[in-house]
Design a protein around this motif. Sequence first.
Motif, PDB file in Angstrom:
ATOM      1  N   GLY A  29       0.856  -1.090  -0.137  1.00 24.71           N
ATOM      2  CA  GLY A  29       0.128  -0.036  -0.025  1.00 24.71           C
ATOM      3  C   GLY A  29       0.828   1.296   0.115  1.00 24.71           C
ATOM      4  O   GLY A  29       0.493   2.318  -0.688  1.00 24.71           O
ATOM      5  N   ASP A  30       1.926   1.106   0.857  1.00 19.70           N
ATOM      6  CA  ASP A  30       2.969   2.364   0.912  1.00 19.70           C
ATOM      7  C   ASP A  30       3.353   2.640  -0.730  1.00 19.70           C
ATOM      8  O   ASP A  30       3.490   3.742  -1.338  1.00 19.70           O
ATOM      9  CB  ASP A  30       4.099   1.989   1.679  1.00 19.70           C
ATOM     10  N   ASN A  31       3.590   1.681  -1.668  1.00 20.11           N
ATOM     11  CA  ASN A  31       4.193   1.862  -2.820  1.00 20.11           C
ATOM     12  C   ASN A  31       2.932   2.495  -3.874  1.00 20.11           C
ATOM     13  O   ASN A  31       3.174   3.360  -4.555  1.00 20.11           O
ATOM     14  CB  ASN A  31       4.741   0.572  -3.571  1.00 20.11           C
ATOM     15  N   ILE A  32       1.536   2.064  -3.430  1.00 22.89           N
ATOM     16  CA  ILE A  32       0.656   2.769  -4.409  1.00 22.89           C
ATOM     17  C   ILE A  32       0.653   4.153  -3.860  1.00 22.89           C
ATOM     18  O   ILE A  32       0.400   5.146  -4.780  1.00 22.89           O
ATOM     19  CB  ILE A  32      -0.790   1.932  -3.883  1.00 22.89           C
ATOM     20  N   ALA A  33       0.417   4.410  -2.593  1.00 24.55           N
ATOM     21  CA  ALA A  33       0.610   5.765  -2.243  1.00 24.55           C
ATOM     22  C   ALA A  33       1.455   6.714  -2.868  1.00 24.55           C
ATOM     23  O   ALA A  33       1.482   8.028  -3.161  1.00 24.55           O
ATOM     24  CB  ALA A  33       0.547   5.839  -0.593  1.00 24.55           C
ATOM     25  N   ILE A  34       2.976   6.076  -2.810  1.00 24.11           N
ATOM     26  CA  ILE A  34       3.850   6.795  -3.610  1.00 24.11           C
ATOM     27  C   ILE A  34       3.578   7.011  -4.855  1.00 24.11           C
ATOM     28  O   ILE A  34       3.878   8.241  -5.741  1.00 24.11           O
ATOM     29  CB  ILE A  34       5.326   5.873  -3.298  1.00 24.11           C
ATOM     30  N   GLY A  35       3.006   6.220  -5.765  1.00 21.26           N
ATOM     31  CA  GLY A  35       2.509   6.366  -7.206  1.00 21.26           C
ATOM     32  C   GLY A  35       1.537   7.454  -7.346  1.00 21.26           C
ATOM     33  O   GLY A  35       1.695   8.341  -8.086  1.00 21.26           O
ATOM     34  N   VAL A  36       0.570   7.364  -6.317  1.00 22.12           N
ATOM     35  CA  VAL A  36      -0.423   8.476  -6.351  1.00 22.12           C
ATOM     36  C   VAL A  36       0.332   9.900  -6.233  1.00 22.12           C
ATOM     37  O   VAL A  36       0.131  10.890  -6.761  1.00 22.12           O
ATOM     38  CB  VAL A  36      -1.480   8.172  -5.504  1.00 22.12           C
TER      39      VAL A  36
END
Length: 418
Positions: A29-36
Amino acid sequence: MAKFKRVAIFFITLSSYLFALTIPISIAGDNIAIGVASAGILLFLLSKDFKNYPLFRPLLIFLIPDVLTMISQMSLSFLKMSCLNHHLIPYFSSYKSFKEKKVFRNVINLLALSSMVLSVAIIFEAFTHQHLKHIDFYNLHFYFHPSEAWGFLNNHLTTSGVLLLLFFLFVGLSFYLKRVLYAVASLFIFIAIILAQARSAWLGFIVGVGFFSVLVPKTLLKKVGVFVVGLLLFMLLIFAFPTLKSRFMSSFKVNIGKRASGNINRIIIWKSYLNTFKNYTIKQKIFGAGRDTRDLVYKEFVVIFKNTIPANLKVKPEERFYGGISHNIYLRYLGETGIVGLLGYLLFWFYMLFLNFKAARESPRMKAIFYSFVGSYIAFLVMGFFENTFVDATIKMALMFVIGMNFYLMDEKEKSLE
């Protein structure tokens, strides 16, 4: 351009909510947040919005040595190991979103709830001896002797590093905003830090709480009393359970053998890093050896290992090398980026501490929260003597998110955080 900015604000705000939700409970989920967040920042730049960004200067202090290391080697091969990566994005995400949309309260409330979820998960694992990802409900039992637990994250060291940062954050917020939710979150995280059983985090916790207790605006007697009571409670909980007591006492043991304690492994690796540094060329001592560091360390490690571990135990050096991870962030910087890199890393933290002391002097009403950041960073620095905290991806993303909050609060000072 205006449309770009509206979409950018949506993305950057969404990313902060995602970080608050996922930092304690989901590495993916952290990586998704970084993408956003990355999409939001890019859209801000396309809309020519260059306002409301945190200082880039603090990051440059430790990033420039990484660049110098690559230049000294005339190679970009060190890029994968350097701090020049996407893990810095949460720093910009939290600050920018709070400045643009004033969502600090909402984000911090969500972070408090997700932190308590992680804490409950750790408590559950510790007393059931089952990992959340592999629960066997047919053989679910509760035990009095808690086992090592780490909840949703990779291991107990990563979990403890994240928990340390969150504990001090919510302690400071509970003093300043006086919300029961933050005090309860602090209590849950306190218990989780104990049950995660990372000895380096325990030591960092004690030192960080000590500094915070001394700094918070109270009389000297009360300061000492608060720290002593907190320390006694901490030790009481540890010594109440034989497994935790054994774990704590193992901090002072250096066993040699097939079941050698982690302490002897660390000592051998530390000696290997120091010996390797002594044998560096002048250029390597100044700028480090980059990606070659661990290969050079291994040569020293083999020699020291064979001179330390008896041959009749038939333990191979590579079994204890653990990929050359230094288990000491200061030796990591010294080995990979040299004296310049280590000084840059230390200067970054001195700068962060200085800014928080300055903010506490300028804003007496917010002293507690700025001193909580001081306690948090000192706890983090102490833990770094025994772990590679700063380069652990999950811990670093949590740290950058917290530092972004820190700079936002410095800017807000006496303003409302509604």
